[in-house]
Design a protein around this motif. Structure first.
Motif, PDB file in Angstrom:
ATOM      1  N   ALA A  21       0.830  -1.212   0.000  1.00  0.00           N
ATOM      2  CA  ALA A  21       0.000   0.000   0.000  1.00  0.00           C
ATOM      3  C   ALA A  21       0.867   1.266   0.000  1.00  0.00           C
ATOM      4  N   VAL A  22       1.977   1.221   0.711  1.00  0.00           N
ATOM      5  CA  VAL A  22       2.835   2.404   0.776  1.00  0.00           C
ATOM      6  C   VAL A  22       3.968   2.245  -0.234  1.00  0.00           C
ATOM      7  N   LEU A  34       3.577   9.877   3.779  1.00  0.00           N
ATOM      8  CA  LEU A  34       3.569   8.542   3.193  1.00  0.00           C
ATOM      9  C   LEU A  34       3.026   8.685   1.785  1.00  0.00           C
ATOM     10  N   ILE A  35       3.767   8.199   0.802  1.00  0.00           N
ATOM     11  CA  ILE A  35       3.256   8.230  -0.564  1.00  0.00           C
ATOM     12  C   ILE A  35       2.670   6.852  -0.840  1.00  0.00           C
ATOM     13  N   VAL A  36       1.355   6.823  -1.084  1.00  0.00           N
ATOM     14  CA  VAL A  36       0.662   5.539  -1.157  1.00  0.00           C
ATOM     15  C   VAL A  36       0.209   5.252  -2.577  1.00  0.00           C
ATOM     16  N   ASP A  37      -0.057   3.973  -2.805  1.00  0.00           N
ATOM     17  CA  ASP A  37      -0.595   3.515  -4.074  1.00  0.00           C
ATOM     18  C   ASP A  37      -2.031   4.048  -4.190  1.00  0.00           C
ATOM     19  N   PRO A  38      -2.368   4.809  -5.233  1.00  0.00           N
ATOM     20  CA  PRO A  38      -3.717   5.387  -5.302  1.00  0.00           C
ATOM     21  C   PRO A  38      -4.823   4.336  -5.281  1.00  0.00           C
ATOM     22  N   LEU A  68       2.464  19.371 -12.563  1.00  0.00           N
ATOM     23  CA  LEU A  68       2.897  19.498 -13.949  1.00  0.00           C
ATOM     24  C   LEU A  68       4.254  20.209 -13.984  1.00  0.00           C
ATOM     25  N   PRO A  69       5.257  19.783 -14.732  1.00  0.00           N
ATOM     26  CA  PRO A  69       5.283  18.692 -15.719  1.00  0.00           C
ATOM     27  C   PRO A  69       5.678  17.333 -15.163  1.00  0.00           C
ATOM     28  N   ALA A  70       5.700  17.155 -13.844  1.00  0.00           N
ATOM     29  CA  ALA A  70       6.087  15.851 -13.296  1.00  0.00           C
ATOM     30  C   ALA A  70       5.037  14.806 -13.666  1.00  0.00           C
ATOM     31  N   GLU A  71       5.421  13.558 -13.593  1.00  0.00           N
ATOM     32  CA  GLU A  71       4.521  12.455 -13.902  1.00  0.00           C
ATOM     33  C   GLU A  71       4.706  11.409 -12.818  1.00  0.00           C
ATOM     34  N   PRO A  72       3.676  10.865 -12.191  1.00  0.00           N
ATOM     35  CA  PRO A  72       2.269  11.231 -12.314  1.00  0.00           C
ATOM     36  C   PRO A  72       2.010  12.655 -11.828  1.00  0.00           C
ATOM     37  N   ARG A  73       0.961  13.215 -12.388  1.00  0.00           N
ATOM     38  CA  ARG A  73       0.825  14.645 -12.347  1.00  0.00           C
ATOM     39  C   ARG A  73       0.090  15.191 -11.119  1.00  0.00           C
ATOM     40  N   PHE A  74      -0.988  14.530 -10.727  1.00  0.00           N
ATOM     41  CA  PHE A  74      -1.815  15.082  -9.643  1.00  0.00           C
ATOM     42  C   PHE A  74      -1.473  14.439  -8.307  1.00  0.00           C
ATOM     43  N   GLY A  75      -1.472  15.222  -7.283  1.00  0.00           N
ATOM     44  CA  GLY A  75      -1.294  14.679  -5.939  1.00  0.00           C
ATOM     45  C   GLY A  75      -2.504  15.007  -5.085  1.00  0.00           C
ATOM     46  N   VAL A  76      -3.092  13.982  -4.456  1.00  0.00           N
ATOM     47  CA  VAL A  76      -4.167  14.228  -3.489  1.00  0.00           C
ATOM     48  C   VAL A  76      -3.557  14.069  -2.101  1.00  0.00           C
ATOM     49  N   HIS A  77      -3.698  15.102  -1.279  1.00  0.00           N
ATOM     50  CA  HIS A  77      -3.057  15.121   0.034  1.00  0.00           C
ATOM     51  C   HIS A  77      -4.097  14.932   1.123  1.00  0.00           C
ATOM     52  N   ASP A  84      -4.207  12.252  20.229  1.00  0.00           N
ATOM     53  CA  ASP A  84      -3.663  11.850  21.530  1.00  0.00           C
ATOM     54  C   ASP A  84      -2.186  12.211  21.621  1.00  0.00           C
ATOM     55  N   ARG A  85      -1.447  11.859  20.583  1.00  0.00           N
ATOM     56  CA  ARG A  85      -0.009  12.143  20.609  1.00  0.00           C
ATOM     57  C   ARG A  85       0.306  13.515  20.036  1.00  0.00           C
ATOM     58  N   VAL A  86      -0.705  14.193  19.509  1.00  0.00           N
ATOM     59  CA  VAL A  86      -0.551  15.501  18.864  1.00  0.00           C
ATOM     60  C   VAL A  86       0.509  15.424  17.766  1.00  0.00           C
ATOM     61  N   GLU A  87       0.252  14.545  16.807  1.00  0.00           N
ATOM     62  CA  GLU A  87       1.185  14.371  15.696  1.00  0.00           C
ATOM     63  C   GLU A  87       0.427  14.466  14.385  1.00  0.00           C
ATOM     64  N   ARG A  88       1.139  14.987  13.408  1.00  0.00           N
ATOM     65  CA  ARG A  88       0.557  15.072  12.081  1.00  0.00           C
ATOM     66  C   ARG A  88       1.273  14.111  11.153  1.00  0.00           C
ATOM     67  N   ILE A  89       0.527  13.615  10.174  1.00  0.00           N
ATOM     68  CA  ILE A  89       1.160  12.850   9.108  1.00  0.00           C
ATOM     69  C   ILE A  89       0.398  13.169   7.821  1.00  0.00           C
ATOM     70  N   ARG A  90       1.132  13.194   6.728  1.00  0.00           N
ATOM     71  CA  ARG A  90       0.491  13.464   5.446  1.00  0.00           C
ATOM     72  C   ARG A  90       0.491  12.191   4.616  1.00  0.00           C
ATOM     73  N   VAL A  91      -0.664  11.889   4.033  1.00  0.00           N
ATOM     74  CA  VAL A  91      -0.751  10.773   3.099  1.00  0.00           C
ATOM     75  C   VAL A  91      -0.959  11.373   1.725  1.00  0.00           C
ATOM     76  N   LYS A  92      -0.171  10.912   0.791  1.00  0.00           N
ATOM     77  CA  LYS A  92      -0.190  11.531  -0.530  1.00  0.00           C
ATOM     78  C   LYS A  92      -0.393  10.439  -1.567  1.00  0.00           C
ATOM     79  N   ALA A  93      -1.364  10.628  -2.434  1.00  0.00           N
ATOM     80  CA  ALA A  93      -1.590   9.672  -3.518  1.00  0.00           C
ATOM     81  C   ALA A  93      -1.357  10.399  -4.834  1.00  0.00           C
TER      82      ALA A  93
END
Lengths: 172, 399
Positions: A21-22, A34-38, A68-77, A84-93
């Motif tokens: 998945a990741v 984390l860059i994940v499989d869309p 753009l112009p990178a490929e794959p082009r769109f990123g959904v964040h 509880d731990r007051v932590e952030r994480i970003r998941v990007k597809a």
């Protein structure tokens, strides 16, 4: 924020439960992503929000960007918070542009995070990214009959003729 | 007789769809509501937004980094300092620029003044909706004092463009501290007067107590943050949770409610004004000496006085004003506690002098989703009360 080793630990645990998945991790400017499989984005999000000991269960923001112009082009964040731990994480597809009239597609996370309802509509409205399974995927800020995806990088700024009385007469 | 009674009953059960807005004083901006009514009970509600969408996020992609600041200020037009901080903070994290301690304190000071200002606008207009007309004048009297302070320090009453990447544009002028301290001392007394006016107002109490309740769990699902979430008993405040600006050094409390009705929302915001006034006083007490803006000439304009004597400064000034600075590729999401909740700014840099994407996670936009839960199966009048207590700013919703 989890630090860089913490991020690798999370990646390892997701890899154990949902293999593949990741795709990659990134730790840039003190922000963990984390860059994940869309195709598997829901698996990763569900694991992060429901796994005991992780509980990144608050989706604070869902937005998209056009690389753009990178490929794959769109990123959904997906910006997730563990309250509880007051932590952030970003998941990007990252989504490729299928080209032509076809639109890129990704699974909707509205069932998991009801807050994503309006934000997914906004991403659809501006980038033309289709969220499969969204209950009402229509334009939200632009007019319903608008043509085009204005936040894409190849969509020009301005250029829409404004119809004043005099210009209507001139264009006729 | 029975026939007539049945007919009346049927007429009550009839669902009528009513359009509210988009131009209506009770919608606090250009918000349209399509409401299905059964008699006076709201059975379905669909907010329609987008009437003031101006494509600010798109326009930002066409501006160099420092020219974006006045643009983003105009999204949520009553919390402009917060928009500036979210954007400048995101860019500072992109270029890894530390701001001097004095700038941190000054920013904190102006953010908290802005929070009081924003809550005053909310209190005045919402009380007006609920029939307490005189509240508007009292709230706007104090709001004007804050605007005077803004004008004194920045030259503008609204949309001040005071925060810069690296700090603030100017130090506070002579006499500002005195005026600001007087205001911080006066504000809690004024808040007490507002409470005297509203807390014994039978109409106000009946319209707010027990109306618009949404549970804490449901609010979290809907991503609601800020005073709405705190009114439901969840002490979630980014000023305490995450470390930014001078907040770790400040002593303040997070007011929370118990049941999460409209009355709690009112109580939480009013209590927040007192806490903000305390933070303002603490910022003035502990204001460190030193520069008010970072000294990195690659990103920060040189002082005006150097331009006539230093060739270097002239070149830096010219480069910054014409092209701006280039930012190495990367992306940052930075969020702060705005007056309405989590205000996040996402900036994507592609290596050029213009951002490739600026996105604002506006709390009004996300919080508006909870409006349906607040208004469902209640009276139309309660819907108006809930909308006021939700406090959406449509400029921020539509961007």
């Amino acid at each position: 924020m989890p630090d860089a080793p913490g991020l690798e630990l999370i990646r390892g645990e997701i890899e154990r439960d949902c293999p593949g998945a990741v795709l990659a991790t990134s730790f840039d400017r003190a922000q963990a992503a984390l860059i994940v499989d869309p195709q598997r984005v829901l698996d990763a999000l569900r694991w992060l929000s429901e796994q005991p000991g992780q509980r990144y269960s608050f989706l604070s923001s869902l937005h998209a960007a056009d690389y753009l112009p990178a490929e794959p082009r769109f990123g959904v964040h997906y910006e997730l918070i563990n309250r509880d731990r007051v932590e952030r994480i970003r998941v990007k597809a990252m989504l490729a542009d299928p080209g032509g009239e076809e639109l890129p597609e990704i699974d909707s996370c509205v069932d998991l995070f009801p807050t994503a309802e309006a934000q997914e509509r906004e991403v659809f409205d501006f980038f033309g990214i289709v969220f499969r399974g969204h209950p009402n995927l229509t334009r939200i800020l632009m007019p319903d009959d608008y043509v085009g995806w204005p936040q894409r990088r190849d969509f020009p700024v301005g250029g829409e003729p404004v119809t004043f009385t005099y210009s209507e007469q001139r264009y006729d | 007789m029975t026939e007539i009674a049945d007919a009346t009953l049927d007429r009550d059960r009839e669902i009528m769809t009513v359009n509210v807005g988009p131009h209506h004083p009770a919608t606090h901006g250009v918000l349209r509501l399509v409401v299905d009514l059964e008699g006076e009970i709201v059975r379905e509600l669909r907010p329609v937004i987008g009437y003031v969408h101006t494509g600010i996020e798109k326009s930002c992609e066409d501006k160099s980094y420092w020219k974006v600041i006045p643009f983003v200020e105009r999204m949520d037009y009553v919390s402009y300092f917060f928009q500036m901080e979210a954007y400048c903070g995101a860019v500072e994290r992109l270029i890894d620029l530390e701001i001097p301690p004095r700038a941190k304190y000054l920013r904190t000071l102006f953010l908290e003044l802005n929070r009081i200002h924003s809550h005053l606008v909310w209190l005045g207009t919402t009380a007006l909706d609920l029939g307490a007309i005189s509240m508007l004048w009292y709230c706007f009297r104090e709001r004007d004092k804050i605007l005077d302070l803004f004008e004194m320090a920045t030259g503008q009453r609204m949309h001040t463009r005071y925060f810069q990447v690296g700090g603030v544009i100017e130090d506070i002028p002579v006499g500002f501290e005195e005026k600001c301290r007087a205001f911080a001392e006066e504000m809690p007394i004024r808040v007490g007067q507002y409470e005297d006016l509203l807390d014994r107002n039978e109409v106000f109490l009946q319209r707010t107590k027990g109306t618009g309740i949404v549970s804490r769990e449901r609010l979290l699902e809907l991503g609601v943050t800020g005073p709405l979430l705190r009114a439901a008993g969840d002490p979630w405040d980014l000023r305490k949770a995450f470390d930014y600006l001078a907040y770790p050094e400040m002593d303040f409390k997070i007011p929370v409610g118990t049941v999460g009705d409209n009355y709690d929302r009112y109580r939480v915001r009013v209590a927040e004004m007192v806490e903000s006034a305390r933070i303002v006083a603490q910022c003035l007490d502990a204001l460190p000496e030193g520069p008010h803006i970072a000294d990195d000439r690659k990103y920060v304009l040189p002082p005006r006085s150097e331009l006539s004597t230093s060739m270097e400064s002239l070149i830096h000034h010219f480069k910054l004003v014409t092209e701006g600075y280039r930012v190495a590729p990367g992306e940052v999401y930075y969020s702060i506690e705005g007056p309405r909740g989590e205000l996040g700014c996402f900036v994507l840099a592609d290596g050029s002098a213009k951002p490739a994407r600026v996105h604002f996670r506006d709390p009004s936009f996300v919080n508006l989703q909870s409006f349906r839960d607040m208004a469902m199966d209640g009276y139309v009048a309660d819907m108006i009360a809930s909308l006021g207590m939700l406090d959406p700013i449509l400029g921020g919703v539509d961007r």
